[in-house]
Design a protein around this motif. Structure first.
Motif, PDB file in Angstrom:
ATOM      1  N   ASP A  77      56.012 -24.424  57.998  1.00  0.00           N
ATOM      2  CA  ASP A  77      54.776 -24.997  57.449  1.00  0.00           C
ATOM      3  C   ASP A  77      53.637 -23.976  57.463  1.00  0.00           C
ATOM      4  OD1 ASP A  77      55.907 -27.467  56.913  1.00  0.00           O
ATOM      5  OD2 ASP A  77      55.320 -28.323  58.849  1.00  0.00           O
ATOM      6  N   ARG A  78      53.598 -23.156  58.494  1.00  0.00           N
ATOM      7  CA  ARG A  78      52.489 -22.200  58.659  1.00  0.00           C
ATOM      8  C   ARG A  78      52.596 -21.051  57.654  1.00  0.00           C
ATOM      9  NH1 ARG A  78      52.018 -17.923  62.308  1.00  0.00           N
ATOM     10  NH2 ARG A  78      53.987 -18.538  63.212  1.00  0.00           N
ATOM     11  N   THR A  79      53.821 -20.604  57.364  1.00  0.00           N
ATOM     12  CA  THR A  79      53.997 -19.512  56.392  1.00  0.00           C
ATOM     13  C   THR A  79      54.449 -20.159  55.089  1.00  0.00           C
ATOM     14  OG1 THR A  79      56.255 -19.081  57.192  1.00  0.00           O
ATOM     15  CG2 THR A  79      54.467 -17.791  58.167  1.00  0.00           C
ATOM     16  N   ASN A  80      55.681 -20.130  54.808  1.00  0.00           N
ATOM     17  CA  ASN A  80      56.357 -20.917  53.769  1.00  0.00           C
ATOM     18  C   ASN A  80      57.839 -20.702  53.993  1.00  0.00           C
ATOM     19  OD1 ASN A  80      57.354 -18.656  52.097  1.00  0.00           O
ATOM     20  ND2 ASN A  80      55.160 -18.292  51.763  1.00  0.00           N
ATOM     21  N   ILE A  81      58.661 -21.445  53.293  1.00  0.00           N
ATOM     22  CA  ILE A  81      60.097 -21.402  53.582  1.00  0.00           C
ATOM     23  C   ILE A  81      60.698 -20.036  53.260  1.00  0.00           C
ATOM     24  CG2 ILE A  81      60.742 -22.435  51.367  1.00  0.00           C
ATOM     25  CD1 ILE A  81      62.535 -22.854  54.792  1.00  0.00           C
ATOM     26  N   LEU A  82      60.226 -19.386  52.200  1.00  0.00           N
ATOM     27  CA  LEU A  82      60.770 -18.067  51.862  1.00  0.00           C
ATOM     28  C   LEU A  82      60.411 -17.049  52.947  1.00  0.00           C
ATOM     29  CD1 LEU A  82      62.207 -16.074  50.005  1.00  0.00           C
ATOM     30  CD2 LEU A  82      60.040 -15.780  48.776  1.00  0.00           C
ATOM     31  N   ALA A  83      59.137 -17.018  53.333  1.00  0.00           N
ATOM     32  CA  ALA A  83      58.712 -16.065  54.362  1.00  0.00           C
ATOM     33  C   ALA A  83      59.438 -16.334  55.677  1.00  0.00           C
ATOM     34  CB  ALA A  83      57.201 -16.152  54.559  1.00  0.00           C
ATOM     35  N   ALA A  84      59.609 -17.611  56.027  1.00  0.00           N
ATOM     36  CA  ALA A  84      60.315 -17.955  57.262  1.00  0.00           C
ATOM     37  C   ALA A  84      61.782 -17.529  57.188  1.00  0.00           C
ATOM     38  CB  ALA A  84      60.202 -19.455  57.535  1.00  0.00           C
TER      39      ALA A  84
END
Length: 195
Positions: A77-84
């Protein structure tokens, strides 16, 4: 160009509404690759749960080198799913006991900050054995996490849908709202919660 040590990396769990995303990195010897291919190694999404379990047991039994990393719903949630997902891939490669000369990455996105040379391969999880093995490890580990989360939040049925947006999962979300392990930044969770 010849690379003495090649790793493959892949993730599992980008699409679900709940739970972590998990990535793994795998290094296969030629002998291990041949054994796993003979036992049906391929993209984990194209295998049955039973076949994945059997292959994971073989991966462990024959001493395949692998490491994994999960990202929590909070990080997603804090970054996004791709970055995570890419963060998990980088961390799993960095944790390998042997530094790879080349990392083969499933998909078309390079891993930011990875100090190893890397090559992206679209549908690599069905073409490159090391990526296929990484997809199996990541899927198995993520499914096991979801089984544990099901014990904590049995009313959400995570053991069945593993957090994916099934009709049953959407109905439960509509009725109960999100749990602490739901990805609040995901449209399906927010819309269900607002309706």
């Amino acid at each position: 160009m010849n690379y003495p040590v090649i790793a493959g990396t892949d993730e599992a769990g980008r699409g679900p509404l709940a739970g972590p995303v998990v990535a793994s990195a795998v290094i296969l010897t030629r002998e291990q690759r041949n054994i796993l291919i003979a036992e049906g190694l391929r993209d984990s999404k194209k295998m049955t749960e039973k076949a994945r379990d059997r292959l994971f047991e073989t991966i462990c039994r024959i001493g395949v080198v692998w490491r994994a990393q999960a990202a929590t719903p909070y990080r997603i949630d804090r970054t996004n799913i791709l970055a995570a997902s890419l963060w998990c891939m980088r961390r799993s490669v960095e944790q390998l006991p042997v530094w790879p000369d080349l990392t083969l990455v499933d998909g078309n996105r390079r891993i930011p900050g990875l100090m190893s040379e890397q090559k992206c391969i679209v549908k690599g999880d069905d073409k490159v054995p090391a990526i296929s093995a990484a997809s199996v490890v990541a899927k198995i580990l993520r499914d096991r996490v979801m089984l544990e989360l099901d014990k904590i939040y049995p009313e959400y049925g995570f053991a069945g849908h593993k957090g994916y947006p099934s009709a049953m999962h959407r109905e439960i979300l509509k009725k109960l709202g999100p749990s602490p392990v739901h990805r609040l930044s995901f449209r399906g969770v927010v819309l269900q919660n607002e309706s």
